[in-house]
Design a protein around this motif. Sequence first.
Motif, PDB file in Angstrom:
ATOM      1  N   ALA A 168      -7.222  -6.039  17.290  1.00  0.00           N
ATOM      2  CA  ALA A 168      -7.663  -6.049  15.891  1.00  0.00           C
ATOM      3  C   ALA A 168      -7.428  -4.685  15.246  1.00  0.00           C
ATOM      4  N   ASN A 169      -7.626  -3.621  16.027  1.00  0.00           N
ATOM      5  CA  ASN A 169      -7.384  -2.274  15.502  1.00  0.00           C
ATOM      6  C   ASN A 169      -5.933  -2.089  15.066  1.00  0.00           C
ATOM      7  N   LEU A 170      -4.979  -2.668  15.800  1.00  0.00           N
ATOM      8  CA  LEU A 170      -3.573  -2.573  15.403  1.00  0.00           C
ATOM      9  C   LEU A 170      -3.367  -3.137  13.995  1.00  0.00           C
ATOM     10  N   HIS A 171      -3.978  -4.283  13.750  1.00  0.00           N
ATOM     11  CA  HIS A 171      -3.889  -4.901  12.422  1.00  0.00           C
ATOM     12  C   HIS A 171      -4.550  -3.999  11.373  1.00  0.00           C
ATOM     13  N   ALA A 172      -5.715  -3.492  11.692  1.00  0.00           N
ATOM     14  CA  ALA A 172      -6.449  -2.639  10.749  1.00  0.00           C
ATOM     15  C   ALA A 172      -5.692  -1.342  10.465  1.00  0.00           C
ATOM     16  N   TYR A 173      -5.182  -0.705  11.509  1.00  0.00           N
ATOM     17  CA  TYR A 173      -4.454   0.554  11.317  1.00  0.00           C
ATOM     18  C   TYR A 173      -3.173   0.340  10.531  1.00  0.00           C
ATOM     19  N   ALA A 174      -2.497  -0.787  10.771  1.00  0.00           N
ATOM     20  CA  ALA A 174      -1.297  -1.097   9.979  1.00  0.00           C
ATOM     21  C   ALA A 174      -1.681  -1.265   8.511  1.00  0.00           C
ATOM     22  N   GLY A 175      -2.804  -1.906   8.249  1.00  0.00           N
ATOM     23  CA  GLY A 175      -3.270  -2.075   6.872  1.00  0.00           C
ATOM     24  C   GLY A 175      -3.595  -0.748   6.210  1.00  0.00           C
ATOM     25  N   ILE A 176      -4.246   0.129   6.936  1.00  0.00           N
ATOM     26  CA  ILE A 176      -4.563   1.458   6.395  1.00  0.00           C
ATOM     27  C   ILE A 176      -3.282   2.220   6.097  1.00  0.00           C
ATOM     28  N   LEU A 177      -2.322   2.123   6.994  1.00  0.00           N
ATOM     29  CA  LEU A 177      -1.039   2.796   6.784  1.00  0.00           C
ATOM     30  C   LEU A 177      -0.299   2.207   5.580  1.00  0.00           C
ATOM     31  N   ILE A 178      -0.390   0.899   5.395  1.00  0.00           N
ATOM     32  CA  ILE A 178       0.205   0.261   4.208  1.00  0.00           C
ATOM     33  C   ILE A 178      -0.386   0.869   2.943  1.00  0.00           C
ATOM     34  N   ALA A 179      -1.701   1.016   2.898  1.00  0.00           N
ATOM     35  CA  ALA A 179      -2.348   1.591   1.707  1.00  0.00           C
ATOM     36  C   ALA A 179      -1.897   3.027   1.471  1.00  0.00           C
ATOM     37  N   ILE A 180      -1.844   3.821   2.520  1.00  0.00           N
ATOM     38  CA  ILE A 180      -1.420   5.229   2.382  1.00  0.00           C
ATOM     39  C   ILE A 180       0.017   5.311   1.898  1.00  0.00           C
ATOM     40  N   LEU A 181       0.908   4.536   2.522  1.00  0.00           N
ATOM     41  CA  LEU A 181       2.315   4.558   2.127  1.00  0.00           C
ATOM     42  C   LEU A 181       2.504   4.018   0.707  1.00  0.00           C
ATOM     43  N   THR A 182       1.686   3.055   0.314  1.00  0.00           N
ATOM     44  CA  THR A 182       1.774   2.516  -1.047  1.00  0.00           C
ATOM     45  C   THR A 182       1.368   3.573  -2.069  1.00  0.00           C
ATOM     46  N   ILE A 183       0.332   4.314  -1.789  1.00  0.00           N
ATOM     47  CA  ILE A 183      -0.065   5.399  -2.687  1.00  0.00           C
ATOM     48  C   ILE A 183       1.066   6.418  -2.798  1.00  0.00           C
ATOM     49  N   TRP A 184       1.675   6.745  -1.672  1.00  0.00           N
ATOM     50  CA  TRP A 184       2.796   7.679  -1.658  1.00  0.00           C
ATOM     51  C   TRP A 184       3.954   7.123  -2.493  1.00  0.00           C
ATOM     52  N   ARG A 185       4.231   5.826  -2.344  1.00  0.00           N
ATOM     53  CA  ARG A 185       5.302   5.190  -3.129  1.00  0.00           C
ATOM     54  C   ARG A 185       5.003   5.266  -4.621  1.00  0.00           C
ATOM     55  N   ILE A 186       3.773   5.029  -4.998  1.00  0.00           N
ATOM     56  CA  ILE A 186       3.397   5.083  -6.419  1.00  0.00           C
ATOM     57  C   ILE A 186       3.586   6.500  -6.951  1.00  0.00           C
ATOM     58  N   VAL A 187       3.159   7.491  -6.181  1.00  0.00           N
ATOM     59  CA  VAL A 187       3.340   8.885  -6.601  1.00  0.00           C
ATOM     60  C   VAL A 187       4.827   9.191  -6.788  1.00  0.00           C
ATOM     61  N   LEU A 188       5.656   8.788  -5.839  1.00  0.00           N
ATOM     62  CA  LEU A 188       7.096   9.021  -5.974  1.00  0.00           C
ATOM     63  C   LEU A 188       7.670   8.284  -7.182  1.00  0.00           C
ATOM     64  N   ARG A 189       7.209   7.081  -7.389  1.00  0.00           N
ATOM     65  CA  ARG A 189       7.702   6.289  -8.525  1.00  0.00           C
ATOM     66  C   ARG A 189       7.359   6.965  -9.849  1.00  0.00           C
ATOM     67  N   LEU A 190       6.202   7.598  -9.905  1.00  0.00           N
ATOM     68  CA  LEU A 190       5.772   8.256 -11.137  1.00  0.00           C
ATOM     69  C   LEU A 190       6.382   9.639 -11.326  1.00  0.00           C
ATOM     70  N   THR A 191       6.839  10.251 -10.243  1.00  0.00           N
ATOM     71  CA  THR A 191       7.326  11.632 -10.347  1.00  0.00           C
ATOM     72  C   THR A 191       8.834  11.781 -10.185  1.00  0.00           C
ATOM     73  N   MET A 192       9.510  10.743  -9.739  1.00  0.00           N
ATOM     74  CA  MET A 192      10.959  10.831  -9.530  1.00  0.00           C
ATOM     75  C   MET A 192      11.686   9.944 -10.535  1.00  0.00           C
ATOM     76  N   LYS A 193      12.961  10.226 -10.723  1.00  0.00           N
ATOM     77  CA  LYS A 193      13.775   9.367 -11.568  1.00  0.00           C
ATOM     78  C   LYS A 193      14.066   8.077 -10.814  1.00  0.00           C
ATOM     79  N   ASN A 194      13.927   6.969 -11.510  1.00  0.00           N
ATOM     80  CA  ASN A 194      14.140   5.662 -10.919  1.00  0.00           C
ATOM     81  C   ASN A 194      15.271   4.954 -11.649  1.00  0.00           C
ATOM     82  N   PRO A 195      15.944   4.026 -10.975  1.00  0.00           N
ATOM     83  CA  PRO A 195      17.025   3.288 -11.639  1.00  0.00           C
ATOM     84  C   PRO A 195      16.494   2.479 -12.822  1.00  0.00           C
ATOM     85  N   THR A 196      17.326   2.365 -13.837  1.00  0.00           N
ATOM     86  CA  THR A 196      16.956   1.538 -14.988  1.00  0.00           C
ATOM     87  C   THR A 196      17.086   0.073 -14.606  1.00  0.00           C
TER      88      THR A 196
END
Length: 165
Positions: free
Chosen positions: A54-82
Amino acid sequence: MASDAVSYSVSQRILHWLVVALVFFNLLLPKGMEEWNRAVRQAGAATAEQVASANLHAYAGILIAILTIWRIVLRLTMKNPTLPVEEPPLFRLAAKAAHGLLYVLLLVLPLTGAGAYYLGNEQAGDSHGGPLKALLWLLIVAHVLGVLAHQFYWKTNVMKRMTVG
C-alpha cells in the motif's frame, strides 16, 4: 509567459512522462492498496507485506503531486508551444479545460488518497477510488484521442513536441 516555443523543454517532457508512468502504475496496479484497505476493514489491521504494498501506491501518489506542482511551475515560467492553428477554436477551449482539469485531478487524487490512507477518511477514499478515478480515466482517453486527432487528422506536431521535441 509568452508561448512561442516550438516544443516543450526536456525537463517538461521528462516530467510529463514520469507522471504518466506513475499514474498508470497507480491506476493499473492498485491491488496492494485494495488488499490493505480490505484487511483494515475486515480485521482491523494489515500485514507488514500489505502495508509495504500500500505504501508503494501512496508514495507514487505523493510523487505524482510533487511532480505535478513542478510541472505547473515550469508551465508558468517557461515558454510553451502555441496551440496549433489547425485546431478549431472549440477544440482549443476543450483542450485547455481538459489540461486544467488533469492538473487539478493530479493534485486532488493524491490528497484524497492521503486522506483515506493516512487519516482514515472513508469519504475521501470513496471519492478517490470512485468518481475521481473514473474522471481521470475519461480525461486520459480524451487526451490520447486529442493527440491522435492532431497527429492523423489535423497533421500537427503536437505529439512530436512532447516526445522528441
